[in-house]
Enzyme design. Structure first.
Site, PDB file in Angstrom:
ATOM      1  N   HIS A 162       0.850  -1.203   0.000  1.00 22.39           N
ATOM      2  CA  HIS A 162       0.000   0.000   0.000  1.00 22.39           C
ATOM      3  C   HIS A 162       0.890   1.259   0.000  1.00 22.39           C
ATOM      4  O   HIS A 162       0.616   2.228  -0.710  1.00 22.39           O
ATOM      5  CB  HIS A 162      -0.869   0.061   1.267  1.00 22.39           C
ATOM      6  CG  HIS A 162      -1.875  -1.045   1.413  1.00 22.39           C
ATOM      7  ND1 HIS A 162      -1.878  -1.906   2.480  1.00 22.39           N
ATOM      8  CD2 HIS A 162      -2.931  -1.396   0.637  1.00 22.39           C
ATOM      9  CE1 HIS A 162      -2.902  -2.756   2.364  1.00 22.39           C
ATOM     10  NE2 HIS A 162      -3.552  -2.471   1.256  1.00 22.39           N
ATOM     11  N   LYS A 186     -17.627  -6.967   8.664  1.00 25.52           N
ATOM     12  CA  LYS A 186     -16.362  -7.648   8.940  1.00 25.52           C
ATOM     13  C   LYS A 186     -15.834  -7.244  10.311  1.00 25.52           C
ATOM     14  O   LYS A 186     -16.059  -6.110  10.754  1.00 25.52           O
ATOM     15  CB  LYS A 186     -15.318  -7.229   7.893  1.00 25.52           C
ATOM     16  CG  LYS A 186     -15.366  -8.017   6.608  1.00 25.52           C
ATOM     17  CD  LYS A 186     -14.090  -7.756   5.828  1.00 25.52           C
ATOM     18  CE  LYS A 186     -14.209  -8.145   4.375  1.00 25.52           C
ATOM     19  NZ  LYS A 186     -13.085  -7.609   3.581  1.00 25.52           N
ATOM     20  N   ARG A 228      -2.427  -5.876  -8.477  1.00 24.12           N
ATOM     21  CA  ARG A 228      -1.197  -6.644  -8.277  1.00 24.12           C
ATOM     22  C   ARG A 228      -1.027  -7.719  -9.337  1.00 24.12           C
ATOM     23  O   ARG A 228       0.062  -8.008  -9.785  1.00 24.12           O
ATOM     24  CB  ARG A 228      -1.210  -7.319  -6.899  1.00 24.12           C
ATOM     25  CG  ARG A 228      -1.027  -6.372  -5.756  1.00 24.12           C
ATOM     26  CD  ARG A 228      -1.470  -6.999  -4.487  1.00 24.12           C
ATOM     27  NE  ARG A 228      -2.876  -7.364  -4.585  1.00 24.12           N
ATOM     28  CZ  ARG A 228      -3.639  -7.716  -3.566  1.00 24.12           C
ATOM     29  NH1 ARG A 228      -3.113  -7.810  -2.372  1.00 24.12           N
ATOM     30  NH2 ARG A 228      -4.910  -8.008  -3.731  1.00 24.12           N
ATOM     31  N   SER A 276      -2.860  -7.881   3.076  1.00 28.05           N
ATOM     32  CA  SER A 276      -2.942  -7.784   4.545  1.00 28.05           C
ATOM     33  C   SER A 276      -3.245  -9.145   5.177  1.00 28.05           C
ATOM     34  O   SER A 276      -2.763  -9.444   6.276  1.00 28.05           O
ATOM     35  CB  SER A 276      -4.024  -6.776   4.944  1.00 28.05           C
ATOM     36  OG  SER A 276      -3.740  -5.516   4.405  1.00 28.05           O
TER      37      SER A 276
HETATM   38  O1  PNS Z   1      -8.877  -2.948   0.853  1.00 21.39           O
HETATM   39  P1  PNS Z   1     -10.136  -3.501   0.256  1.00 21.39           P
HETATM   40  O2  PNS Z   1     -10.891  -4.287   1.283  1.00 21.39           O
HETATM   41  O3  PNS Z   1      -9.867  -4.281  -0.993  1.00 21.39           O
HETATM   42  O4  PNS Z   1     -11.046  -2.226  -0.173  1.00 21.39           O
HETATM   43  C1  PNS Z   1     -12.326  -2.393  -0.759  1.00 21.39           C
HETATM   44  C2  PNS Z   1     -13.113  -1.063  -0.846  1.00 21.39           C
HETATM   45  C3  PNS Z   1     -13.079  -0.343   0.492  1.00 21.39           C
HETATM   46  C4  PNS Z   1     -12.491  -0.192  -1.894  1.00 21.39           C
HETATM   47  C5  PNS Z   1     -14.574  -1.428  -1.264  1.00 21.39           C
HETATM   48  O5  PNS Z   1     -15.036  -2.478  -0.489  1.00 21.39           O
HETATM   49  C6  PNS Z   1     -15.542  -0.246  -1.131  1.00 21.39           C
HETATM   50  O6  PNS Z   1     -15.429   0.739  -1.814  1.00 21.39           O
HETATM   51  N1  PNS Z   1     -16.496  -0.369  -0.185  1.00 21.39           N
HETATM   52  C7  PNS Z   1     -17.495   0.654   0.064  1.00 21.39           C
HETATM   53  C8  PNS Z   1     -18.894   0.203  -0.366  1.00 21.39           C
HETATM   54  C9  PNS Z   1     -19.200   0.615  -1.794  1.00 21.39           C
HETATM   55  O7  PNS Z   1     -19.060   1.755  -2.185  1.00 21.39           O
HETATM   56  N2  PNS Z   1     -19.683  -0.363  -2.596  1.00 21.39           N
HETATM   57  C10 PNS Z   1     -20.059  -0.118  -3.975  1.00 21.39           C
HETATM   58  C11 PNS Z   1     -18.933  -0.394  -4.963  1.00 21.39           C
HETATM   59  S1  PNS Z   1     -18.577  -2.097  -5.115  1.00 21.39           S
END
Ligand code: PNS
Length: 162
Positions: free
Chosen positions: A20, A44, A93, A131
């Site tokens: 990150h 979660k 990645r 992570s």
């Molecule tokens: O680090 P991560 O867990 O891969 O991040 C995922 C993240 C936070 C980018 C994604 O889960 C997110 O944007 N969640 C917020 C809910 C949302 O907006 N959902 C609609 C789009 S799928």
């Protein structure tokens, strides 16, 4: 006056890894400032609380004034609207990341047409890193000090202390 180019880098960051961090430094070559937005996900149970995750990230970037740390719950597009930004940074990645990231980018754009996702590729050393793998290593007493910053290592050792 030239408009500042700002972007948002959202994620769980449970915890932040050197992958990150690598991406943040790459993004700072392109954007004037970057908000790292930590997700509060009621579905979660993270290893580290929101406060801990934010504290860690603030410590990591304490000398980088162009990096801000914030959090969001609910939809990412709503957070972007609040921040008056329309650019999200996401790391790719490997091909395996692509499907979900592609879907998220298009859903977000559907919900908010001005939304843009900026995909960036981390350094080769971090293509296998996430992570979850880090948490697994430390939970079994392993160490990977070249994959996380020292403050994350400290938090992990403390969390998994018997
Ligand atoms: O680090 P991560 O867990 O891969 O991040 C995922 C993240 C936070 C980018 C994604 O889960 C997110 O944007 N969640 C917020 C809910 C949302 O907006 N959902 C609609 C789009 S799928």
């Amino acid at each position: 006056m030239k408009k500042r180019r700002s972007a948002v880098y959202p994620g769980s960051f449970d915890p932040i890894t050197n992958g990150h961090i690598d991406l943040v430094h790459r993004a700072l070559k392109i954007f004037d400032d970057l908000t790292i937005a930590v997700l509060v996900n009621p579905k979660k149970t993270p290893l580290f609380s929101l406060q801990e995750r934010m504290e860690i990230i603030k410590e990591v970037f304490k000398h980088e004034s162009r990096v801000k740390v914030d959090y969001f719950e609910g939809l990412l597009i709503d957070f972007l609207k609040k921040k008056k930004s329309n650019i999200v940074i996401r790391g790719l990645r490997a091909v395996s990341d692509f499907e979900l990231e592609f879907q998220m980018a298009l859903i977000n754009r559907k919900l908010s047409p001005e939304f843009e996702t900026f995909f960036m590729v981390p350094g080769l050393n971090y293509t296998f890193l996430n992570s979850s793998v880090i948490k697994e290593i430390y939970s079994f007493g392993g160490r990977a000090p070249d994959l996380v910053p020292p403050i994350v290592e400290k938090y992990l050792i403390e969390r998994f202390k018997k």
